[in-house]
Design a protein around this motif. Structure first.
Motif, short mmCIF file in Angstrom:
data_model
loop_
_atom_site.label_atom_id
_atom_site.label_comp_id
_atom_site.label_asym_id
_atom_site.label_seq_id
_atom_site.Cartn_x
_atom_site.Cartn_y
_atom_site.Cartn_z
N THR A 148 0.85 -1.20 0.00
CA THR A 148 0.00 0.00 0.00
C THR A 148 0.89 1.25 0.00
O THR A 148 0.39 2.36 0.17
CB THR A 148 -0.91 0.03 1.25
N LEU A 149 2.22 1.06 -0.15
CA LEU A 149 3.13 2.21 -0.20
C LEU A 149 3.03 2.87 -1.59
O LEU A 149 2.52 2.26 -2.54
CB LEU A 149 4.57 1.76 0.08
N CYS A 150 3.57 4.09 -1.73
CA CYS A 150 3.50 4.79 -3.01
C CYS A 150 4.27 4.01 -4.09
O CYS A 150 5.32 3.42 -3.78
CB CYS A 150 4.13 6.18 -2.91
N ALA A 151 3.78 4.07 -5.32
CA ALA A 151 4.51 3.42 -6.42
C ALA A 151 5.87 4.09 -6.55
O ALA A 151 5.95 5.32 -6.53
CB ALA A 151 3.72 3.57 -7.71
N GLY B 236 11.26 3.50 -2.44
CA GLY B 236 12.42 2.60 -2.29
C GLY B 236 12.13 1.42 -1.38
O GLY B 236 12.68 0.34 -1.56
N HIS B 237 11.24 1.62 -0.40
CA HIS B 237 10.94 0.53 0.56
C HIS B 237 10.41 -0.71 -0.15
O HIS B 237 10.66 -1.84 0.27
CB HIS B 237 9.91 0.99 1.59
N ASN B 238 9.64 -0.50 -1.24
CA ASN B 238 9.09 -1.66 -1.98
C ASN B 238 10.20 -2.51 -2.60
O ASN B 238 10.13 -3.74 -2.61
CB ASN B 238 8.15 -1.19 -3.09
N ASP C 59 16.21 4.02 4.83
CA ASP C 59 16.64 5.39 5.15
C ASP C 59 16.32 6.38 4.02
O ASP C 59 17.01 6.41 3.00
CB ASP C 59 18.16 5.31 5.41
N ASN C 60 15.28 7.18 4.24
CA ASN C 60 14.92 8.18 3.21
C ASN C 60 15.16 9.61 3.69
O ASN C 60 14.79 10.56 3.02
CB ASN C 60 13.45 7.99 2.76
N GLY C 61 15.76 9.76 4.87
CA GLY C 61 16.10 11.10 5.37
C GLY C 61 14.89 11.93 5.78
O GLY C 61 15.02 13.13 6.00
N PRO D 107 14.89 6.11 -1.32
CA PRO D 107 14.21 7.39 -1.56
C PRO D 107 12.69 7.37 -1.36
O PRO D 107 12.01 6.42 -1.74
CB PRO D 107 14.57 7.70 -3.01
N CYS D 108 12.21 8.46 -0.75
CA CYS D 108 10.76 8.69 -0.59
C CYS D 108 10.34 9.51 -1.80
O CYS D 108 10.63 10.71 -1.88
CB CYS D 108 10.51 9.46 0.71
N VAL D 109 9.66 8.87 -2.75
CA VAL D 109 9.34 9.56 -4.01
C VAL D 109 8.32 10.68 -3.80
O VAL D 109 8.24 11.62 -4.59
CB VAL D 109 8.81 8.59 -5.10
N THR D 110 7.55 10.60 -2.75
CA THR D 110 6.49 11.60 -2.55
C THR D 110 7.00 12.86 -1.86
O THR D 110 6.62 13.97 -2.22
CB THR D 110 5.33 10.96 -1.74
N PHE D 111 7.91 12.71 -0.86
CA PHE D 111 8.33 13.90 -0.11
C PHE D 111 9.82 14.24 -0.19
O PHE D 111 10.22 15.31 0.25
CB PHE D 111 7.94 13.73 1.38
N ASN D 112 10.66 13.33 -0.68
CA ASN D 112 12.10 13.64 -0.59
C ASN D 112 12.87 13.15 -1.81
O ASN D 112 13.94 12.53 -1.66
CB ASN D 112 12.66 13.00 0.71
S1 SF4 Z 1 5.29 8.69 1.62
FE1 SF4 Z 1 7.39 8.32 0.96
S2 SF4 Z 1 8.17 6.73 2.35
FE2 SF4 Z 1 5.92 6.72 2.49
S3 SF4 Z 1 5.25 5.17 1.02
FE3 SF4 Z 1 5.21 7.15 -0.02
S4 SF4 Z 1 7.20 7.29 -1.03
FE4 SF4 Z 1 7.38 5.70 0.52
#
Ligand code: SF4
Ligand code: TPP
Ligand code: MG
Length: 350
Positions: free
Chosen positions: A31-34, A37-39, A138-140, A216-221
């Protein structure tokens, strides 16, 4: 055919050494964003456990709170899972492993979960050398709460709205090495080959294996100004050696030309082979590892690969001289001494 993991594999599917297909290592749909990096890290965990023939039913998945900490739901659905409180996974993992040290434990944390609210627990976990694979995704930033800076954000990196981070970062690898972790690595969620080799090494290590995975957090960082974006990490990754992993059950000769490769043998006989790049690097020297980390960080680069390893140090469960039978299976008559034993102890104090 019934498999160790319980369900039967589909006909014609490729099976691993314990008769399971890769599907049996998967979890729920993410359910994380497409593009998060976590996926990618979940995918590498699935592959590594499948390739090594880890029995998913013998695995404990533990986490704290955060997008990263949701990840255990997305791999190894047949494993035991415990999603704990923010930053408190290390104490839950310690209790679980002391109760049953025959389980393989994988802990998933975030840079906020580890470096902010959980830093006290992290410090003592690293000192203890608990037999646990501890992964920091680690997405900072605090992805789950909309992208605020976390303690691993670099000085000068910016939020999406332009706010600049003025505080120095915590380097979790430096901390882990200083404090006594016996397998410390840094990798990148986008580096499939390196991350898989390191995960396999970590799963075969007896002690705390700490992996800081830039994710990397594609949505915020993931913007210009972030030092944890896909493009920044890709351009500033500085591998200390090219790493490959040979499990104990694969009896293949290792090409080891003088001066080009270095092999580290783990407790179970598996081998980590480090092929020299353009430098000599000795991952068994704490001082050398800290020096490389400091120098690369001063250049704004990330040293990646196996940074430190000590396969000989006793793990926490061995240090405590636990009985062979897991404490969880012992009857109360054995784990709870009768009142007469307590009386005897009290008499000795008088
Ligand atoms: S908000 Fe950022 S860390 Fe959370 S699921 Fe979306 S891309 Fe990943
Ligand atoms: C005790 C407590 N304090 C604060 C929060 C709010 N909170 C939830 S997740 C989170 C940070 C998560 O950041 P990180 O660990 O880096 O995970 P990411 O989402 O970036 O993967 C915070 C502060 C909480 N859930 N519980
Ligand atoms: Mg984070």
């Amino acid at each position: 055919m019934t498999t160790p993991a319980g369900s039967a594999p589909a006909p014609g599917k490729k099976l691993n050494r314990i008769g399971l297909e890769v599907l049996q290592y998967r979890g729920s749909k993410t359910t994380l964003c497409a593009g998060c990096g976590h996926n990618a890290i979940s995918e590498r965990i699935i592959e590594s456990c499948y390739d090594l023939g880890v029995d998913p039913k013998r695995v404990l998945k533990l986490s704290g709170i955060g997008c990263s900490s949701k990840s255990p739901a997305y791999f190894l659905s047949q494993a035991h899972g415990f999603n704990s409180v923010h930053g408190r996974m290390p104490s839950v993992a310690t209790g679980a492993l002391l109760a049953n040290r025959t389980m393989a434990a994988i802990g998933i944390s975030g840079d906020g979960d580890t470096g902010a609210i959980g830093v006290g627990q992290f410090v003592h976990l690293m000192r203890r050398n608990l037999p646990l694979v501890y992964i920091i995704e680690d997405n900072g930033c605090y992805g789950l709460t909309k992208g605020q800076f976390s303690p691993t954000a670099d000085v000068g990196s910016t939020l999406k709205n332009g706010v600049v981070n003025d505080l120095p970062p915590i380097d979790t690898c430096v901390m882990a090495i200083e404090l006594g972790a016996t397998f410390v690595a840094r990798s990148f969620s986008g580096d499939k080959k390196q991350l898989t080799a390191l995960l396999k090494g970590a799963l075969s290590h007896k002690g705390t294996a700490m992996l800081d995975v830039l994710s990397p957090c594609v949505t915020f960082n993931d913007h210009e100004g972030s030092t944890k974006s896909y493009s920044y990490v890709k351009d500033h990754e500085e591998p200390v050696a090219d790493v490959s992993f040979v499990p104990y059950f694969e009896d293949i000769a290792i090409e080891q030309e003088e001066g080009t490769s270095r092999t580290v043998t783990l407790h179970d006989g598996s081998k980590i082979v480090l092929h020299k790049l353009d430098r000599d690097f000795d991952p068994t020297s704490r001082g050398e590892s800290l020096r490389v980390l400091r120098e690369t960080s001063e250049r704004g680069e990330y040293a990646t690969g196996l940074l430190y390893v000590d396969p000989a140090k006793k793990d926490f469960c061995s240090m405590l001289n636990l009985v062979d039978e897991p404490l969880a299976f012992l009857p109360p008559a054995v784990t709870r001494p009768p009142a007469s034993v307590l009386d005897e102890l009290m008499d000795k104090q008088r």
